[in-house]
Design a protein around this motif. Sequence first.
Motif, PDB file in Angstrom:
ATOM      1  N   ARG A 141       0.857  -1.242  -0.196  1.00 45.03           N
ATOM      2  CA  ARG A 141       0.147   0.059   0.141  1.00 45.03           C
ATOM      3  C   ARG A 141       0.915   1.034   0.012  1.00 45.03           C
ATOM      4  O   ARG A 141       0.561   2.419  -0.556  1.00 45.03           O
ATOM      5  N   PHE A 163       1.522  10.465  -4.947  1.00 50.11           N
ATOM      6  CA  PHE A 163       0.316  10.321  -5.863  1.00 50.11           C
ATOM      7  C   PHE A 163      -0.853  10.956  -4.985  1.00 50.11           C
ATOM      8  O   PHE A 163      -0.711  11.249  -4.218  1.00 50.11           O
ATOM      9  N   GLY A 169       3.424   1.923  -1.628  1.00 49.52           N
ATOM     10  CA  GLY A 169       3.918   1.923  -3.051  1.00 49.52           C
ATOM     11  C   GLY A 169       5.527   2.259  -3.331  1.00 49.52           C
ATOM     12  O   GLY A 169       5.700   2.784  -4.380  1.00 49.52           O
ATOM     13  N   TYR A 199       6.182   1.346  -7.062  1.00 56.61           N
ATOM     14  CA  TYR A 199       5.859   2.456  -8.125  1.00 56.61           C
ATOM     15  C   TYR A 199       7.182   3.495  -8.099  1.00 56.61           C
ATOM     16  O   TYR A 199       7.368   4.088  -9.209  1.00 56.61           O
ATOM     17  N   LEU A 233      -0.708   4.018  -2.422  1.00 59.06           N
ATOM     18  CA  LEU A 233      -1.802   3.900  -3.223  1.00 59.06           C
ATOM     19  C   LEU A 233      -3.123   3.974  -2.593  1.00 59.06           C
ATOM     20  O   LEU A 233      -4.219   4.557  -3.058  1.00 59.06           O
ATOM     21  N   PRO A 265      -2.740   8.799  -9.716  1.00 58.16           N
ATOM     22  CA  PRO A 265      -2.598   7.632  -8.835  1.00 58.16           C
ATOM     23  C   PRO A 265      -1.767   6.425  -9.844  1.00 58.16           C
ATOM     24  O   PRO A 265      -2.285   6.193 -10.997  1.00 58.16           O
ATOM     25  N   ALA A 266      -0.909   5.695  -9.323  1.00 60.01           N
ATOM     26  CA  ALA A 266      -0.213   4.703  -9.933  1.00 60.01           C
ATOM     27  C   ALA A 266       0.458   4.979 -11.111  1.00 60.01           C
ATOM     28  O   ALA A 266       0.868   4.233 -12.120  1.00 60.01           O
ATOM     29  N   ASP A 267       0.611   6.267 -11.482  1.00 56.37           N
ATOM     30  CA  ASP A 267       1.038   6.661 -13.033  1.00 56.37           C
ATOM     31  C   ASP A 267       2.571   6.800 -12.613  1.00 56.37           C
ATOM     32  O   ASP A 267       3.012   8.101 -12.316  1.00 56.37           O
ATOM     33  N   THR A 268       3.343   5.899 -12.864  1.00 60.35           N
ATOM     34  CA  THR A 268       4.808   5.891 -12.780  1.00 60.35           C
ATOM     35  C   THR A 268       5.757   6.768 -13.761  1.00 60.35           C
ATOM     36  O   THR A 268       6.639   7.478 -13.429  1.00 60.35           O
TER      37      THR A 268
END
Length: 417
Positions: free
Chosen positions: A259, A344, A261, A264, A323, A364-367
């Motif tokens: 969680r 994020f 991240g 990421y 996340l 969110p989660a956009d590396t």
Amino acid sequence: MKILHINTFDIHGGAARAAFRLFKGLRAIGEESRMLVLHKTGNDPDVATLGSVTPDQLARAHAIQAEIQAEAAPYPMLSAPGFVSFHSERAAPGEIMVSQLPPADIIHLHWVRGLVDYPSFFANRRPDQPVVWTLHDMHPFSGGCHYAGECERFTQGCGACPFLKSDDPADLSARILERKTTALARRNNRLHIVTPSHWLGREAARSSLFRDIPVSVIPPGLETDTFVAHDRQAMRQAFKLPPGLKVILFIAHMVDDPRKGLSYLDEALCRLGPRPDVALLLVGGGTMALKSQVHHLRTGLVADDAMVGRLYSAADIVAMPSLEDNLPNTMLEAMAAGTPVIGFDIGGVPDLVIPGETGYLAPPADTEALSAALATALADPAHLAAMGRMARARIEREHTLEVMASRYRDLYRSLLS
């Protein structure tokens, strides 16, 4: 005014630290603030644990625990090692706790999983005694999960729970939420929900359990005399960090908690390519194999707040690619230490991270976007330093212990009146 805080732990974990800070802040502004916990590891004399119990109470606690375990048995994921992010609303010591509550004008619940038993607690509240409940995750109003992810069943009654890998509409999550609803139907009419972040406040207000209960957002506070801005170069020398590097700090109780991240962040650093001028400093327990081609430095767990504050000051930026999160203590602490935050755009993070002012946000989660934000931040040390100063100023203005405690005192007084 006598305020009794109830939390499962006194200082272990983020929610406990936040509750303990309020407990201290109220004392600092002259209120009678006490705390009752299940597990005590600190030494504050105003923090009490449960006292002795009768044989009948002990037998009853064992019976409740057996019921909890029997319900969980059909779901193998609930017996996985480590912390499982799903729990019942029942608590074996809950009836004992209710019988030992000291006199108080206000009962203030915090993170109470495993200590407060919904049926016995709410059935035994006086109609004239306000109960304030500060939420630190979604468990109080869900069918068992602490964070729901993309699932919105908590708004309707749960069942067919993704966490339980269930397609049964009457599964354990549905039964837990139904029992929570029944327990709260017996509450007094002076229950008030508080959330540290606007995101969690919105989720609580959407839930089937709390939608008819008042919800307020009161931002958290912290010790601004412990978490202060130190000279960055002096801190790097103190921690023997290699000179000439741009340091990104990642901190979590367990760095391998999915969680939080870290994977990421590692992917975002991979996208930066070889960067001999960049180091990733990991603070926390656990391990994770990293792929990025930057220097990896580790400290393990650091329990001393003052030392953690100095580590924040040693970094150029603190990465927070969670996340799911409410409003992390680490974000407050980093900003108090004069270090901007990058993460994020989730949960309570945008409550404090103002892009270009106190840090940077990525979807969110956009590396790819996170990598671009890191590149922008690392390319302009002067702007990073300016954001750090603005971050510290915001904490001093809005997030001291005294400011937080005063806001809660106003709420208590309004409920008592």
